[in-house]
Structure formats: structure tokens, C-alpha cells
Write a protein that holds these residues in place. Structure first.
Motif, short mmCIF file in Angstrom:
data_model
loop_
_atom_site.label_atom_id
_atom_site.label_comp_id
_atom_site.label_asym_id
_atom_site.label_seq_id
_atom_site.Cartn_x
_atom_site.Cartn_y
_atom_site.Cartn_z
N GLU A 1 36.71 13.08 60.00
CA GLU A 1 37.29 13.51 58.72
C GLU A 1 38.74 14.00 58.87
OE1 GLU A 1 34.45 14.61 60.07
OE2 GLU A 1 32.94 13.59 58.84
N MET A 2 39.19 14.17 60.13
CA MET A 2 40.58 14.57 60.36
C MET A 2 41.47 13.37 60.68
SD MET A 2 40.97 17.71 59.69
CE MET A 2 42.57 18.07 60.42
N LEU A 3 40.91 12.17 60.73
CA LEU A 3 41.75 10.97 60.89
C LEU A 3 42.70 10.93 59.70
CD1 LEU A 3 39.03 8.32 61.81
CD2 LEU A 3 40.77 9.26 63.34
N THR A 4 43.94 10.50 59.94
CA THR A 4 44.90 10.57 58.83
C THR A 4 45.09 9.23 58.14
OG1 THR A 4 46.71 10.22 60.38
CG2 THR A 4 46.25 12.49 59.77
N VAL A 5 45.14 9.29 56.85
CA VAL A 5 45.57 8.15 56.05
C VAL A 5 46.99 8.51 55.60
CG1 VAL A 5 45.19 6.86 53.91
CG2 VAL A 5 43.28 7.38 55.43
N VAL A 6 47.95 7.78 56.11
CA VAL A 6 49.38 8.11 56.10
C VAL A 6 49.54 9.46 56.79
CG1 VAL A 6 51.52 8.11 54.75
CG2 VAL A 6 49.62 6.68 54.02
N ASP A 7 49.85 10.53 56.06
CA ASP A 7 50.07 11.80 56.76
C ASP A 7 49.10 12.90 56.32
OD1 ASP A 7 51.01 11.99 54.22
OD2 ASP A 7 53.08 12.49 54.77
N ARG A 8 48.02 12.51 55.65
CA ARG A 8 47.04 13.52 55.22
C ARG A 8 45.68 13.18 55.82
NH1 ARG A 8 49.30 16.23 51.24
NH2 ARG A 8 47.61 16.92 49.93
N PRO A 9 45.01 14.18 56.39
CA PRO A 9 43.66 13.91 56.89
C PRO A 9 42.75 13.45 55.75
CG PRO A 9 44.37 16.13 57.50
CD PRO A 9 45.40 15.59 56.57
N ALA B 1 50.03 3.81 52.10
CA ALA B 1 51.44 3.83 52.52
C ALA B 1 52.30 3.08 51.50
CB ALA B 1 51.59 3.20 53.91
N LEU B 2 51.77 1.98 50.96
CA LEU B 2 52.54 1.22 49.97
C LEU B 2 52.68 1.98 48.65
CD1 LEU B 2 51.17 -2.40 50.63
CD2 LEU B 2 53.43 -1.50 51.25
N ASP B 3 51.84 3.01 48.46
CA ASP B 3 51.95 3.86 47.26
C ASP B 3 53.06 4.91 47.40
OD1 ASP B 3 49.87 2.73 45.91
OD2 ASP B 3 48.38 4.23 46.49
N ARG B 4 53.58 5.06 48.60
CA ARG B 4 54.54 6.16 48.83
C ARG B 4 55.97 5.63 48.77
NH1 ARG B 4 51.77 10.33 51.87
NH2 ARG B 4 53.81 11.12 52.44
N GLU C 1 58.81 6.75 49.49
CA GLU C 1 59.73 7.00 50.60
C GLU C 1 59.42 6.12 51.82
OE1 GLU C 1 57.15 8.76 49.85
OE2 GLU C 1 56.43 10.04 51.46
N ILE C 2 58.25 5.50 51.82
CA ILE C 2 57.84 4.67 52.97
C ILE C 2 57.83 3.19 52.59
CG2 ILE C 2 55.88 4.14 54.51
CD1 ILE C 2 54.91 6.96 54.17
N GLU C 3 57.50 2.94 51.34
CA GLU C 3 57.14 1.59 50.90
C GLU C 3 58.14 0.49 51.27
OE1 GLU C 3 56.97 -1.73 48.06
OE2 GLU C 3 58.44 -0.13 47.97
N PRO C 4 59.47 0.63 50.96
CA PRO C 4 60.34 -0.53 51.19
C PRO C 4 60.36 -0.96 52.67
CG PRO C 4 61.44 1.16 49.87
CD PRO C 4 60.18 1.77 50.36
N GLU C 5 60.55 0.01 53.56
CA GLU C 5 60.64 -0.32 54.98
C GLU C 5 59.30 -0.86 55.50
OE1 GLU C 5 61.70 3.07 57.34
OE2 GLU C 5 61.59 1.92 59.22
N PHE C 6 58.22 -0.21 55.07
CA PHE C 6 56.89 -0.58 55.56
C PHE C 6 56.53 -2.00 55.10
CE2 PHE C 6 52.11 0.01 55.31
CZ PHE C 6 51.93 -0.07 56.67
N ARG C 7 56.90 -2.32 53.84
CA ARG C 7 56.58 -3.65 53.31
C ARG C 7 57.27 -4.74 54.13
NH1 ARG C 7 54.49 -5.37 48.54
NH2 ARG C 7 54.53 -3.29 47.63
N GLU C 8 58.54 -4.47 54.49
CA GLU C 8 59.27 -5.46 55.29
C GLU C 8 58.60 -5.64 56.65
OE1 GLU C 8 61.61 -7.55 54.28
OE2 GLU C 8 61.19 -6.60 52.35
N ILE C 9 58.17 -4.53 57.25
CA ILE C 9 57.51 -4.62 58.57
C ILE C 9 56.20 -5.41 58.45
CG2 ILE C 9 56.33 -3.24 60.35
CD1 ILE C 9 58.56 -1.14 59.90
N LEU C 10 55.46 -5.13 57.38
CA LEU C 10 54.20 -5.86 57.18
C LEU C 10 54.45 -7.36 57.04
CD1 LEU C 10 52.09 -3.76 54.65
CD2 LEU C 10 51.61 -4.15 57.06
#
Ligand code: UTP
Length: 291
Positions: free
Chosen positions: A28-36, A271-274, A276-285
Motif C-alpha cells: 500500500e506504500m508503492l507509489t503511483v506517481v508521487d503518492r503512495p 502521470a498523464l493527468d499531471r 507538470e509531468i505530462e508533456p515530457e512524459f508523453r514524448e518519452i512514452l
């Protein structure tokens, strides 16, 4: 009809599907993006108006309790360094003093047994049961939608359901569909892990429940069922004889974060919902998928 004030979070399982990550760290402490995971579901409960958060923990789970406590050193350091945004975020996530309770399930005897361990903390009132490894993505959250459905219908027991591939019904609790009641339908039967030919539908019970306290009386004497575990579905089947049960068709997305693929998918979706992360992350994906 009494309000749903309390939510139970069973977090005492062993997380064997996620070893070795869960050897020393609770699933239950595994993180999805930056929240457990546990923070995501507490947020969902909070949004639904829950006032008291009951955690059924086990050995090696103390870090969950720490997560919902103040961290004085960290907070002092953030303050000294002028990191006011991070500090405000931490404060926002913290339940108020007295809003959390922790009890222990000494042995992981099954979900039904974990729920039963919360009986004294819940008392004689209906409550929400949230499986923290089932992450639901929707606005508003699944539990808030269920609470509203319950308000509209005027009480009863509720389970969130969603469609699964009919070939896979044997892995889930499956419900039979009865009369429509607007935001939810009456459940005619529940079957735990049916053979596809015996399944009353392809709607699985997906990890959010609103239960009346009579479930505890049944769990007092509940015997072991599938997997040699005390199953909450078996207790619900008994409760259904006397009390109404409704299925709430959840229209959002559900990620089973107890499985590796579900967990990884949740991380991508959230992550795609965030912004501040989405543009860079989408390109990496995109780059990874083109590989
Ligand atoms: P799962 O069956 O998904 O979790 O239970 P698990 O047993 O930890 O995982 P695997 O199957 O071994 O990988 C759903 C939730 O119920 C809790 C778990 O912690 C999880 O959050 N649970 C399960 C308990 O609290 N006690 C139990 O005896 C069983």
C-alpha cells in the motif's frame, strides 16, 4: 438514514504478487506517481465526506502509520529552506488529529477477517470499505458517487461493479443484475469466482463497498472459503438474505495495483493527468513505444 462517516482500509495482506518489492515495504506504500497508494484512496474517502479512517494493519506495516503522522525533522528542514509549497502539500494530506485509527490483523486470514478486525472501531453504523490496491480514476471519485447513489436510494448495502471479459469471471466476485433503481441496480445474487457457465453476469465486484454493520455479526462466525481465506463476499452473500444490496456501475477506470501490469498502467495514466509531468512524459512514452 445515517451518514457514512467511517472508512475501513484493509492493509494487512502480504502482497505476494508483488514480491520482492513487498518483502520489507507494504504494498500500500508503492507509489503511483508521487503518492503512495494508501494516500490516493484516503484522498478518495476524504472527498466522499469520510471523517474517520480505520486502517487494519499487520506486521511490517508501521510505515503506513508514520505516513499519516507529522515528520517534525523533515518539516523543520523544509521550513528552514523556504520550501513552503512542499510543506503546505504535506499539511494538506494529513488527516486531523484523532481522525485515524489503527488496529492489527495478527494473521492475514483473508479480507473478511481483516474487516471483522475493525468491528469495534466502526461500531453500529454503516461504513465504507476500500481496497487500497484497487485504484479508481474518475471525477468525482468512486466512493463519492456511491455515497450519492445511496443517498438517492435511501440506504442499503452497495458494491461498485464493472465489466470484465466473460472469459475471466472466474477470478472475481460476480453479481446478478436485478431491478434498476436509478443510480444503482438491485443485486440478485453474488458468486465468488464462478465458472464462466455459472456466472450470472460479467460484472465484477471491484473494490469499493458500503456495508451495514450487520456484516460484523455474520463475520463473527464466518468460516474459511475460497483460497482457505475468510472471504467478505461469503459474508455479503449471507447478509443479502435479509438486507438489500445494490450494484453501482462505476464508469471510470480501475487499476488493480496488486498486479504488476495494473500498477504500471496506473502510473502511466495518473502521470498523464499531471500537467507538470505530462508533456515530457508523453514524448518519452512515444519514443519507448516506437522502439
Ligand atoms: P489482496 O488479496 O489483493 O492482497 O487483498 P494481498 O493478499 O496482500 O496480495 P497478494 O494476492 O498476496 O499479492 C486486497 C486488500 O486486502 C488486504 C490487502 O492488504 C489488500 O490491501 N488484506 C488481504 C488484508 O488486510 N488481510 C488479509 O488477510 C488479506
Amino acid at each position: 438514514m445515517s451518514k457514512i462517516r467511517k472508512a475501513v482500509f484493509p492493509v494487512a495482506g502480504l502482497g505476494t504478487r508483488f514480491l520482492p518489492a513487498t518483502k520489507a515495504m507494504p504494498k500500500e506504500m508503492l507509489t503511483v506517481v508521487d503518492r503512495p497508494l494508501i494516500q490516493h484512496v484516503v484522498d478518495e474517502a476524504h472527498e466522499a465526506g469520510i471523517e474517520h479512517f480505520v486502517f487494519v494493519t499487520g506486521r511490517n506495516k508501521a510505515v503506513i502509520e508514520d505516513h499519516f503522522d507529522k515528520q517534525f525533522e523533515l518539516e523543520a528542514t523544509l521550513r528552514d529552506r523556504g520550501k513552503t509549497t512542499a510543506l503546505a502539500e504535506l499539511e494538506k494530506d494529513l488527516p486531523a488529529a484523532g481522525q485515524t485509527s489503527f488496529t492489527r490483523q495478527q494473521e492475514p486470514l483473508g479480507l473478511g477477517h481483516a474487516v471483522w478486525c475493525a468491528r469495534e472501531l466502526v461500531g453500529n453504523e454503516p461504513f465504507a470499505l476500500i481496497l487500497p490496491d484497487m485504484l479508481m480514476r474518475s471525477t468525482p471519485g468512486c466512493l463519492k458517487q456511491m455515497v450519492e447513489a445511496r443517498d438517492a436510494i435511501g440506504g442499503g448495502n452497495f458494491v461498485a461493479v464493472e465489466e470484465v471479459d466473460p472469459a475471466n469471471v472466474g477470478s472475481y466476485g460476480i453479481v446478478g443484475v436485478g431491478r434498476d433503481h436509478g443510480p444503482a441496480f438491485e443485486i440478485t445474487r453474488m458468486v465468488e469466482k464462478p465458472a464462466p457457465a455459472d456466472a450470472p453476469s460479467n460484472l465484477m465486484i471491484s473494490g469499493r463497498y458500503i456495508l451495514e454493520p450487520e456484516i460484523f455479526d455474520i463475520l463473527d462466525n464466518q468460516e474459511r472459503g475460497a483460497g482457505n481465506e475468510i472471504q467478505v463476499t461469503d459474508a455479503m452473500i449471507k447478509l443479502m438474505r435479509d438486507r438489500p444490496f445494490y450494484g453501482f456501475r462505476f464508469g471510470g477506470e480501475t487499476y488493480d495495483c496488486g498486479s504488476k501490469v495494473g500498477f504500471l498502467s496506473a502510473n502511466v495514466a495518473f502521470a498523464l493527468d499531471r500537467p507538470e509531468i505530462e508533456p515530457e512524459f508523453r514524448e518519452i512514452l512515444k519514443g519507448l513505444l516506437a522502439r
